[in-house]
Design a protein around this motif. Structure first.
Motif, PDB file in Angstrom:
ATOM      1  N   SER A 185       2.267   3.876   2.851  1.00 51.08           N
ATOM      2  CA  SER A 185       3.216   2.980   2.180  1.00 51.08           C
ATOM      3  C   SER A 185       4.556   2.865   2.898  1.00 51.08           C
ATOM      4  O   SER A 185       5.365   1.987   2.563  1.00 51.08           O
ATOM      5  CB  SER A 185       3.462   3.489   0.752  1.00 51.08           C
ATOM      6  OG  SER A 185       2.244   3.683   0.069  1.00 51.08           O
ATOM      7  N   LYS A 208       2.967   2.784  -6.323  1.00 51.63           N
ATOM      8  CA  LYS A 208       1.999   3.216  -5.313  1.00 51.63           C
ATOM      9  C   LYS A 208       1.110   2.064  -4.883  1.00 51.63           C
ATOM     10  O   LYS A 208       0.887   1.828  -3.695  1.00 51.63           O
ATOM     11  CB  LYS A 208       1.118   4.333  -5.869  1.00 51.63           C
ATOM     12  CG  LYS A 208       1.699   5.713  -5.774  1.00 51.63           C
ATOM     13  CD  LYS A 208       0.608   6.708  -6.160  1.00 51.63           C
ATOM     14  CE  LYS A 208       1.083   8.137  -6.071  1.00 51.63           C
ATOM     15  NZ  LYS A 208       0.029   9.079  -6.493  1.00 51.63           N
ATOM     16  N   ASN A 266       1.512   0.620  -1.192  1.00 53.44           N
ATOM     17  CA  ASN A 266       0.365   0.979  -0.370  1.00 53.44           C
ATOM     18  C   ASN A 266      -0.288  -0.266   0.234  1.00 53.44           C
ATOM     19  O   ASN A 266      -0.504  -0.359   1.447  1.00 53.44           O
ATOM     20  CB  ASN A 266      -0.632   1.771  -1.216  1.00 53.44           C
ATOM     21  CG  ASN A 266      -1.833   2.303  -0.428  1.00 53.44           C
ATOM     22  OD1 ASN A 266      -2.635   3.048  -0.962  1.00 53.44           O
ATOM     23  ND2 ASN A 266      -1.961   1.934   0.841  1.00 53.44           N
ATOM     24  N   PRO A 295      -0.355   7.923  -1.479  1.00 52.72           N
ATOM     25  CA  PRO A 295      -0.463   7.434  -0.089  1.00 52.72           C
ATOM     26  C   PRO A 295       0.901   7.059   0.509  1.00 52.72           C
ATOM     27  O   PRO A 295       1.110   5.908   0.916  1.00 52.72           O
ATOM     28  CB  PRO A 295      -1.339   6.202  -0.246  1.00 52.72           C
ATOM     29  CG  PRO A 295      -0.974   5.662  -1.615  1.00 52.72           C
ATOM     30  CD  PRO A 295      -0.476   6.809  -2.443  1.00 52.72           C
ATOM     31  N   GLY A 312      -5.460   1.109  -0.457  1.00 55.42           N
ATOM     32  CA  GLY A 312      -4.685   0.835  -1.675  1.00 55.42           C
ATOM     33  C   GLY A 312      -5.560   0.643  -2.893  1.00 55.42           C
ATOM     34  O   GLY A 312      -5.163  -0.015  -3.856  1.00 55.42           O
TER      35      GLY A 312
END
Lengths: 569, 418
Positions: free
Chosen positions: A429, A142, A146, A425, A133
């Protein structure tokens, strides 16, 4: 908020073509015609993040016509008139994890996907890395999902019986960059709420990865990076949902969405009309198409493709975690750098790259990309070479111009919830996105009906036993009970007939060569199914009672065989 | 636990011959075969041409292996089929083999010597870097052969064959006979890879065109293959841009090389020759690890089964002898010069009682009127003239080392002279 005129002139200055802008539902709509796909993307990027909700790119590109969405040919009424509380569109990791979280509730849930199996697009076409992350911009969806998803995976993997290795990742830096990188990365780490990262000196690199190229300035070690198997995880999420009463209908494509006032009444599919109380758009690369059907297209997906190489397990011993060496741009956090990953099954994956192209379902690979990936990453693990490549594949990321996840209830359609723009990602996630979607959905649903939790929800799902990893006594015991576990069909991966039959009869049953391959791995090895594929075909044919000519690689139209030979009867 | 003198891994032609020879020498012998039936790849090779040297007859694959299977079953040789070896460990002088099957579950077996007769696998389309989609309809020649000959199904209506290896040529004919259109055979090299007799009998007799210096560079079709892209290649076998042509077809057959299966050998840290892709061996076909022997296509890829059986016999006999008693080896190198693709064995054990060496080699290029010589300490110890040497055709020579007084610091050099 920048004025539309300013954005328009910025676009027209930078792209070849004629571009018009208008505002709709707080978003920017781009219309007109441009010369190339690069111009198309550039225009969208210029319009993004200028204070509007989203960018909808409806422009034409000279000489390009988008191909029709690949659709199943089957038409029947199996779902016609079906009433469900929640309809999830899309059987990737996002859709399947949402379905599973919702199956905790005493409501009826149905997931539809147009493909033959779950995890057919991006969820089986990534490297399985659970990112720490660090890359997402602080404050973004995100970043939030993440970091949270990464933490949740330990528990999820345990509940769903999917292997997960929390190996950490080692990011190598040249001397010059390292000095500049550490403070930037560490500041972002704090902002994103990550665990501490470690500055690794050049002399310590070999302690982490003994075969890595340590001819660099040093490295950063991210302890929370984990690796799991993305398609097994997706299947496991889906299976656990099914075990808890949710339904999955494959080969089912959404054709249109019918609203009354600002509410979806029914969703028309090739299997009939479905009447849901709430609809969740988790349609990956087609999320904007679904939004458009609901008259709510406030974003556009542009397919960003990437290719990944798979190396022989023989070289697996050279790596035990994730290794990357980014260029300076990665430090700023806006490009996907790719790297080298050791999978939970022991292979090494190299890549992916990232490039814009117009096709949402084109999974073809290209020599120049394969060579570029090899040239870029092979030097950081000197023991690997092109001769170790056993195969390669491509995936397409569902990117929005805002480059962030859309995890929210629609502002204009009362009973529509978005899990859209889920690109990298996204896999990392998924556990967090699905919980947030669960919360939103239950909130929406509560206004229409009484919603309570299921009393007998079972969070545990048992995977198909991997006999090759068992101790000898357990393995012998199991074979005694089921002799098919003693018949090895795939010699490269040591997979038994019993495991293959288990996959065929699993909670999300599969009858394709690739579906079995994703679940239990026959054909994943160095011979790429040369020896075992006909055996797997025979097992499917026998178990399902279908003619061998009807067995497919990955669904409709991909039959392995065409007919009997002249003398076979 | 079961104890054996010799455990043979693989019940194909090499393994069968090895087991017979081991039994003949008094070794208590076990064959482990992962498939249901003995015979290896010969089971699906229903064409003829097997056994010309050994039996002076033209047999089909199943007939050839059938003769060996009958001989094995007559003898006191144990056989475990549908049995998979998961691990081999060296324990002192012996080997501990872990097997898995339905009968026993997991079981341990002890062996004094091991013969690796694992055969080979086919190179895949991805290993020759064909780009594009991943549709159904792309199979190695061996897989296609299994579909047609073992299952009775046709995998294509119209196909392209890439590679002029022997199985590719055989399959071009076989598929044609079954009503499939074979559009052509494409070969990246400027000369065919298969035996001349197969070019004549499988392609020429059926008017199937052979396109040398051409390769498949791309495939098309999302679900089922619908076309391939063919490109001309240069002398280095690199595709020449601008020469692409599209051939519509629903099948691609790959005959682009065989790779000896040596994963077990590698797990024992046995050194592999990069040229043969099989283990380094001495004239007794013993590998770098004492007590482990290699033969057949696991040792190097043969073009005739007769030689596979012969190497099996050498390995089996010497494995049984080793199990009884053995003394230290004194190995000297046998080097082939760069005009050879490879030569086997790569070492001579000068301490061995076996002084009659059988060696196999392949020329790197097609050459006319050559003399192959073995040199030791500047002396010619063997010499033979050849009218023609070519890579697809393996040559076999024998020579006696008993009178040569080989010393442990010497080496034998194999050279080719025009």
């Amino acid at each position: 908020m920048k004025s539309l005129n300013k954005i328009k002139s910025a676009i027209n200055k930078n792209v070849n073509g004629e571009v018009y802008l208008k505002e709709w539902h707080k978003s920017i709509i781009l219309e007109g015609k441009v010369k190339s796909w690069d111009d198309f993307i550039k225009a969208g990027q210029i319009a993004a993040n200028k204070g509007y909700k989203g960018v909808v790119n409806n422009m034409e590109v000279e000489g390009f016509k988008s191909p029709p969405i690949k659709a199943p040919s089957i038409k029947d009424g199996t779902l016609d008139g079906k009433k469900v509380d929640v309809l999830v569109i899309g059987g990737g990791v996002t859709g399947c994890s949402i379905l599973r979280e919702l199956s905790k509730w005493d409501i009826s849930c149905l997931l539809v996907d147009k493909e033959e199996d779950v995890a057919m697009h991006a969820s089986s076409r990534n490297d399985g890395m659970v990112h720490p992350g660090i890359e997402p911009k602080p404050g973004s969806n995100k970043a939030r999902f993440n970091v949270e998803g990464n933490r949740l995976y330990t528990q999820i993997a345990k509940e769903l019986d999917v292997p997960l290795n929390r190996t950490g990742s080692l990011v190598l830096f040249d001397k010059k960059i390292l000095k500049a990188a550490f403070p930037i990365v560490d500041a972002r780490r704090k902002k994103n709420g990550l665990d501490k990262i470690k500055l690794v000196s050049q002399s310590e690199i070999k302690k982490y990865e003994p075969y890595a190229d340590d001819n660099v300035g040093g490295a950063l070690f991210f302890p929370s990076t984990a690796i799991t198997c993305p398609y097994k995880m997706t299947v496991a999420y889906g299976e656990n949902a099914v075990m808890n009463g949710a339904e999955i209908s494959l080969n089912t494509i959404v054709l249109s969405i019918h609203k009354e006032e600002d509410k979806i009444v029914y969703v028309e599919t090739n299997r009939g009309k479905i009447f849901p109380k709430v609809v969740i758009d988790a349609a990956g690369c087609f999320a904007d198409v679904i939004a458009d059907m609901a008259g709510d297209k406030f974003f556009s997906i542009h397919p960003r493709k990437g290719e990944i190489l798979i190396l022989d397990k023989k070289k697996g011993r050279l790596l035990h975690s994730v290794l990357a060496k980014p260029s300076l741009t990665i430090v700023k956090g806006n490009t996907k750098g790719g790297g080298i990953v050791k999978t939970v099954d022991g292979n090494i994956l190299v890549g992916p790259d990232a490039y814009e192209q117009p096709l949402r379902e084109d999974f073809s690979t290209h020599m120049e990309n394969i060579n570029a990936i090899a040239n870029k990453h092979f030097p950081i693990l000197p023991g690997i070479n092109k001769g170790d490549i056993i195969t390669y594949f491509a995936g397409v990321r569902a990117a929005t111009y805002e480059e962030d996840f859309i995890v929210e209830k629609s502002e204009y359609v009362e009973n529509l919830v978005y899990a859209a723009g889920i690109q990298s990602p996204g896999f990392a996630s998924a556990p967090a996105i699905s919980r947030e979607i669960e919360r939103i959905t239950i909130d929406v649903l509560s206004k229409m009906m009484k919603v309570k939790k299921k009393e007998n929800f079972n969070p545990y799902r048992k995977g198909i036993p991997d006999l090759s990893l068992m101790n000898e006594n357990d393995r012998s015991e199991l074979i005694k009970k089921r002799p098919d576990y003693g018949v090895i069909v795939c010699r490269c991966e040591e997979i038994s007939k019993g495991e293959i039959i288990d996959a065929i009869n699993s909670p999300i049953p599969t009858r394709t060569i690739d579906g079995i391959k994703r679940r239990v791995r026959p054909g994943m090895g160095r011979c790429q199914g040369g020896f075992c594929m006909p055996q797997v075909l025979n097992i499917i044919s026998k178990e399902k009672g279908i003619d061998p000519t009807k067995v497919t690689k990955k669904g409709e139209g991909s039959n392995i065989l065409v007919s009997e030979t002249k003398q076979s009867k | 636990m079961d104890n054996y003198d010799v455990v043979v891994l693989g019940g194909g032609p090499a393994g069968l011959a090895a087991a017979l020879a081991s039994n003949e020498c008094g070794g208590k012998t076990l064959i482990i075969e992962r498939e249901k039936l003995l015979g290896g790849i010969l089971k699906q090779c229903i064409h003829d041409g097997f056994g010309l040297i050994r039996f002076k007859e033209k047999l089909s694959g199943p007939e050839y292996s059938g003769r060996y299977i009958d001989m094995v079953l007559e003898k006191d040789i144990d056989v475990e089929t549908s049995t998979f070896v998961t691990e081999i460990k060296k324990q002192g002088e012996e080997f501990l083999i872990t097997i898995v099957n339905s009968k026993y579950g997991v079981k341990k077996i002890k062996a004094k010597a091991i013969v690796l007769a694992n055969g080979c696998r086919e190179r895949t389309w991805r290993q020759v870097f064909i780009q594009g989609t991943r549709p159904a309809g792309i199979y190695t020649a061996g897989t296609a052969q299994y579909f047609v000959n073992m299952m009775g199904y046709l995998p294509f209506k119209k196909c392209v064959v890439l590679g002029s290896g022997d199985i590719g040529l055989i399959m071009a004919r076989r598929l044609t006979l079954e009503g499939c259109t074979v559009e052509g055979v494409y070969e990246a090299k400027s000369t065919p890879s298969g035996l001349s007799r197969n070019i004549a009998q499988c392609l020429d007799d059926f008017s199937i065109p052979l396109h040398l210096s051409h390769t498949v560079t791309r495939v098309f079709g999302d679900d089922r293959l619908n076309a391939v892209e063919i490109s001309k290649v240069d002398e280095k076998m690199i595709p020449i841009p601008g020469t692409e042509k599209i051939v519509e077809c629903d099948g691609l057959v790959l005959s682009v090389g065989l790779i000896p299966e040596n994963e077990i050998a590698e797990s024992l840290n046995i050194k592999i020759d990069r040229k043969t892709k099989g283990p380094f061996v001495d004239q007794n076909l013993m590998t770098g690890l004492e007590g482990v022997f290699s033969c057949g296509n696991a040792l190097h890829v043969n073009d005739l089964v007769d030689y596979v059986s012969e190497s099996g016999e050498i390995a089996g006999e010497n494995a049984a002898k080793y199990a009884k008693e053995h003394k230290d080896r004194k190995l000297i190198r046998m080097n082939a010069d760069s005009k050879f693709l490879y030569a086997v064995p790569q070492y001579i054990d000068i301490n061995s009682l076996n002084q009659k060496v059988i060696a196999y080699f392949r020329s790197r290029d097609i050459r006319d009127k050559m003399t192959v010589k073995l040199l030791y300490d500047g002396q010619v110890i063997f010499s033979r003239k050849y009218n023609k040497l070519k890579p697809p055709e393996m040559e076999r020579i024998t020579f006696d080392i008993s009178k040569l007084n080989l010393k442990d610091n010497g080496e034998i050099n194999i050279v080719m002279e025009g």
